[in-house]
Write an enzyme that holds these catalytic residues in place. Sequence first.
Site, PDB file in Angstrom:
ATOM      1  N   ASP A  42      -1.859  -2.184  10.293  1.00 44.38           N
ATOM      2  CA  ASP A  42      -2.046  -2.192   8.834  1.00 44.38           C
ATOM      3  C   ASP A  42      -2.530  -3.540   8.304  1.00 44.38           C
ATOM      4  O   ASP A  42      -2.813  -3.666   7.105  1.00 44.38           O
ATOM      5  CB  ASP A  42      -0.715  -1.856   8.133  1.00 44.38           C
ATOM      6  CG  ASP A  42      -0.318  -0.391   8.279  1.00 44.38           C
ATOM      7  OD1 ASP A  42      -1.193   0.431   8.622  1.00 44.38           O
ATOM      8  OD2 ASP A  42       0.864  -0.078   8.047  1.00 44.38           O
ATOM      9  N   LYS A  50       0.842  -1.219   0.000  1.00 37.34           N
ATOM     10  CA  LYS A  50       0.000   0.000   0.000  1.00 37.34           C
ATOM     11  C   LYS A  50       0.865   1.253   0.000  1.00 37.34           C
ATOM     12  O   LYS A  50       2.037   1.224   0.376  1.00 37.34           O
ATOM     13  CB  LYS A  50      -0.910   0.026   1.230  1.00 37.34           C
ATOM     14  CG  LYS A  50      -0.217   0.018   2.617  1.00 37.34           C
ATOM     15  CD  LYS A  50       0.226   1.355   3.148  1.00 37.34           C
ATOM     16  CE  LYS A  50       0.976   1.255   4.477  1.00 37.34           C
ATOM     17  NZ  LYS A  50       1.724   2.436   4.871  1.00 37.34           N
TER      18      LYS A  50
HETATM   19  P1  ATP Z   1       4.631  -0.222   7.854  1.00 39.17           P
HETATM   20  O1  ATP Z   1       4.450   0.526   6.577  1.00 39.17           O
HETATM   21  O2  ATP Z   1       3.498  -1.161   8.172  1.00 39.17           O
HETATM   22  O3  ATP Z   1       5.039   0.595   9.003  1.00 39.17           O
HETATM   23  P2  ATP Z   1       7.060  -1.159   6.716  1.00 39.17           P
HETATM   24  O4  ATP Z   1       6.586  -1.540   5.355  1.00 39.17           O
HETATM   25  O5  ATP Z   1       7.791   0.128   6.872  1.00 39.17           O
HETATM   26  O6  ATP Z   1       5.850  -1.229   7.689  1.00 39.17           O
HETATM   27  P3  ATP Z   1       7.982  -3.841   7.056  1.00 39.17           P
HETATM   28  O7  ATP Z   1       8.572  -4.208   5.745  1.00 39.17           O
HETATM   29  O8  ATP Z   1       6.645  -4.367   7.368  1.00 39.17           O
HETATM   30  O9  ATP Z   1       8.007  -2.259   7.246  1.00 39.17           O
HETATM   31  O10 ATP Z   1       9.039  -4.290   8.156  1.00 39.17           O
HETATM   32  C1  ATP Z   1       9.265  -3.660   9.390  1.00 39.17           C
HETATM   33  C2  ATP Z   1      10.133  -4.571  10.272  1.00 39.17           C
HETATM   34  O11 ATP Z   1       9.355  -5.719  10.631  1.00 39.17           O
HETATM   35  C3  ATP Z   1      11.363  -5.129   9.562  1.00 39.17           C
HETATM   36  O12 ATP Z   1      12.490  -4.305   9.750  1.00 39.17           O
HETATM   37  C4  ATP Z   1      11.561  -6.491  10.236  1.00 39.17           C
HETATM   38  O13 ATP Z   1      12.471  -6.406  11.312  1.00 39.17           O
HETATM   39  C5  ATP Z   1      10.198  -6.869  10.813  1.00 39.17           C
HETATM   40  N1  ATP Z   1       9.526  -8.023  10.123  1.00 39.17           N
HETATM   41  C6  ATP Z   1       8.981  -9.089  10.706  1.00 39.17           C
HETATM   42  N2  ATP Z   1       8.430  -9.918   9.811  1.00 39.17           N
HETATM   43  C7  ATP Z   1       8.617  -9.362   8.611  1.00 39.17           C
HETATM   44  C8  ATP Z   1       8.250  -9.744   7.293  1.00 39.17           C
HETATM   45  N3  ATP Z   1       7.595 -10.876   7.021  1.00 39.17           N
HETATM   46  N4  ATP Z   1       8.594  -8.917   6.299  1.00 39.17           N
HETATM   47  C9  ATP Z   1       9.242  -7.746   6.567  1.00 39.17           C
HETATM   48  N5  ATP Z   1       9.629  -7.368   7.788  1.00 39.17           N
HETATM   49  C10 ATP Z   1       9.317  -8.146   8.813  1.00 39.17           C
END
Ligand code: ATP
Length: 284
Positions: free
Chosen positions: A139, A9
């Site tokens: 989310d 998203k």
């Molecule tokens: P959001 O936009 O929901 O805040 P994001 O997209 O910035 O999240 P994610 O890619 O969801 O960030 O990852 C955040 C942290 O979650 C990563 O640095 C990692 O340590 C942890 N994590 C745990 N499981 C996962 C996964 N399946 N994929 C990605 N990160 C994960």
Amino acid sequence: MTTALAQGKINLVFQVGALSNGYHEVRSIYQAIELSEQVTVSEAESWQVVVSGQVPNLELVPRDESNIVVRAAKALALHAGISNPQPMRFEIQKQIPVAGGMAGGSADAAAALMALNEHWCLGLDAARLATVGASIGADVPFALLGGTALGTGTGSELQVLTPVQTMHVLLVFSNFPLSTKDVFTRFDELSPDGDALDQDLQAGYLKLLGSNSLEPAALSLRPELKKIMDLDLGIPGGFLSGSGPTVWFASHDAQAAEAAQNQANAMGLQTVLTKTSNLGARLG
Ligand code: ATP
């Protein structure tokens, strides 16, 4: 073995209020994009996570039980009254940058919930899956729902909105991650009273397209983002997605979006051109 998919998203608008009782109240217009995560589940002797994909910061994804897909599986089992869930192997194919503000982990959790609901023959409906999802992360309910939606509360209370006319979305990635927690902490330091929340946001959000309460906090942690946000690529944009650091540009005109991508690539930036999507999480 069962496979499910869920979309990433961007936030078309992201308003964040003050911290209260440990939570920020938000008003978010979520928009699903075509980049998706695929999660395949199968029985195993212990919880296992295998991750693949060509995305920034892949090494940050935990391969142990702290991965969000294992947490989702355990929360689902608990909700379904299973006290000793069967350990599973998860194969995650990522298209969404890690820690990029595009809810890649939440999409993985949503896909894992869909796949396990089917694989374990639980028969939970969408509303109950969303309840389990909300217990894992704010989310996750949107990653289950997809399309275009207004998120309130922590972002997990959703109202479906009319789909936007398809937009070509240019994502400009950064190789440094931004932790959502760190960005919110800086937001609290910079804006102890939070931002004003638009109580009727769904009515006129297109006028506010791209506005994001977290932008000053993300810029304060990563001043180099300013250069990307200020780029003139000939289409509207330079907007932060979620807590960043991914920056997005968008146009209804495919050729203009392609030209913008070529221009950004010529500057050595890492980009992906995708589209808005009306899809939610689904079995593959
Ligand atoms: P959001 O936009 O929901 O805040 P994001 O997209 O910035 O999240 P994610 O890619 O969801 O960030 O990852 C955040 C942290 O979650 C990563 O640095 C990692 O340590 C942890 N994590 C745990 N499981 C996962 C996964 N399946 N994929 C990605 N990160 C994960």
